[in-house]
Design an enzyme around this catalytic site. Structure first.
Site, short mmCIF file in Angstrom:
data_model
loop_
_atom_site.label_atom_id
_atom_site.label_comp_id
_atom_site.label_asym_id
_atom_site.label_seq_id
_atom_site.Cartn_x
_atom_site.Cartn_y
_atom_site.Cartn_z
N HIS A 54 9.14 -3.26 6.74
CA HIS A 54 10.64 -2.76 5.86
C HIS A 54 11.63 -4.22 6.03
O HIS A 54 12.69 -3.93 5.99
CB HIS A 54 11.60 -1.79 6.14
CG HIS A 54 10.64 -0.36 6.70
ND1 HIS A 54 10.27 0.28 5.36
CD2 HIS A 54 10.11 -0.13 7.61
CE1 HIS A 54 9.17 1.67 6.15
NE2 HIS A 54 9.76 1.20 7.17
N GLU A 66 16.12 9.89 5.50
CA GLU A 66 15.99 9.83 3.76
C GLU A 66 14.38 10.22 3.01
O GLU A 66 14.55 10.11 4.06
CB GLU A 66 16.60 8.24 3.09
CG GLU A 66 18.43 8.70 3.52
CD GLU A 66 18.55 6.86 2.84
OE1 GLU A 66 19.62 7.12 2.43
OE2 GLU A 66 17.55 6.34 2.52
N LYS A 111 25.87 3.48 7.26
CA LYS A 111 25.39 3.40 5.87
C LYS A 111 25.60 5.31 5.61
O LYS A 111 25.51 5.82 4.19
CB LYS A 111 23.99 3.55 6.38
CG LYS A 111 23.25 2.54 6.54
CD LYS A 111 21.66 2.04 6.69
CE LYS A 111 21.33 0.63 6.31
NZ LYS A 111 22.32 -0.38 7.64
N ARG A 143 28.11 -9.38 2.84
CA ARG A 143 27.70 -10.42 3.62
C ARG A 143 27.47 -11.42 2.71
O ARG A 143 26.77 -10.92 1.95
CB ARG A 143 26.65 -10.38 5.17
CG ARG A 143 25.65 -9.53 5.44
CD ARG A 143 25.19 -10.41 6.45
NE ARG A 143 23.96 -9.13 5.72
CZ ARG A 143 22.64 -9.57 5.71
NH1 ARG A 143 22.72 -10.44 5.81
NH2 ARG A 143 21.58 -8.71 5.84
#
Length: 279
Positions: free
Chosen positions: A171, A136, A52, A227
């Site tokens: 999440h 983040e 990421k 994917r």
């Protein structure tokens, strides 16, 4: 073992499913080296987007907004504290190689950061064989919008509109709707999703995820899933396009047989997940 079985039964292709194996570029590479078609994107695309932090840096280099945060691995609690003071709490502590809601914590203050730092690193190492983490800024009251894209091996890429995955627990997505109710900046999100896909020469199916601040008309790239996803079915419902059939055809080297003008949305579709949970 999977490849050995495929060879034994003379399979000419392997579909990796919708789990983490489908994003495992080592598995994809080994499959192709055995002259078995991997029904998915190129290994290079998978490798670029797997981490990421690397994905953030690459997308930012294209001029596309990413969530404010670290573009390098956080190597110490002290580095984490410095960055958190700069960003301001709350923040999200994330595994650089994570997914599926694992290896991620919402951090509201310094005490929570100190408590969760080692936990996230250990969870990341256990789940994804890497303890690399990053930070983040947490954006409250934002929508989680993902764009379904599809491309062939000849540079043709289209989007199949979007899904709203904002309803989540821990999440993890619980309810997904296609199309979303985000209208103002929808076209810009589609354009950025296509730009990312074209710049990495993406082929086959993929999903590019964005955090959308509807109130301020802002949005940020989160990640790309290289994917087929669980929620692909609602995209099939509203576009009347069989994504599995399309995925297989593209993996066998066929041209994309639809243009952007061919893709139409009819109505709405909702997917609800039932998750077993010990509370």
């Amino acid at each position: 073992k999977i490849i050995a079985i495929a060879k034994e039964f003379k399979c000419n292709a392997i579909h990796p499913g919708i789990g983490f194996l489908s994003e495992n570029f080592d598995f994809a590479d080994k499959t192709r080296k055995e002259n078995i078609i991997f029904i998915g994107p190129s290994t290079d695309s998978m490798k670029l987007m797997a981490n990421k932090i690397n994905a953030r840096k690459y997308v930012e280099s294209l001029g596309i907004s990413v969530i404010p945060g670290s573009n390098e691995v956080i190597n110490s609690i002290n580095d984490a504290l410095i960055l958190c003071k700069k960003l301001g709490f709350p923040v999200i502590l994330k595994s650089a190689n994570g997914g599926g809601g694992r290896g991620i914590r919402l951090i509201n203050n310094e005490e929570e950061l100190i408590t969760c730092y080692d936990t996230v690193k250990k969870e990341s190492k256990t789940g994804f064989d890497s303890d690399e983490i990053f930070i983040e800024k947490y954006i409250s009251n934002a929508k989680h919008i993902e764009v379904q894209i599809v491309g062939d091996q000849y540079g043709n890429i289209v989007h199949l509109y979007e899904r709203d995955c904002s309803v989540q627990r821990k999440h993890q997505k619980l309810i997904e709707v296609s199309p979303s109710f985000t209208k103002k900046i929808r076209k810009n999100i589609f354009n950025d999703a296509l730009s990312i896909s074209k710049n990495i020469n993406y082929d086959n199916l993929g999903t590019i995820e964005f955090m959308v601040d509807d109130i301020n008309n802002k949005y940020y790239f989160i990640e790309m899933n290289t994917r087929l996803q669980v929620e692909h079915t609602i995209t099939e419902q509203v576009t009347n396009i069989d994504l599995i059939k399309l995925q297989i055809n593209l993996a066998f080297g066929n041209h994309l047989n639809i243009s952007q003008n061919d893709v139409k949305v009819d109505g709405y579709s909702i997917e609800c997940r039932i998750c077993a949970e010990d509370i």
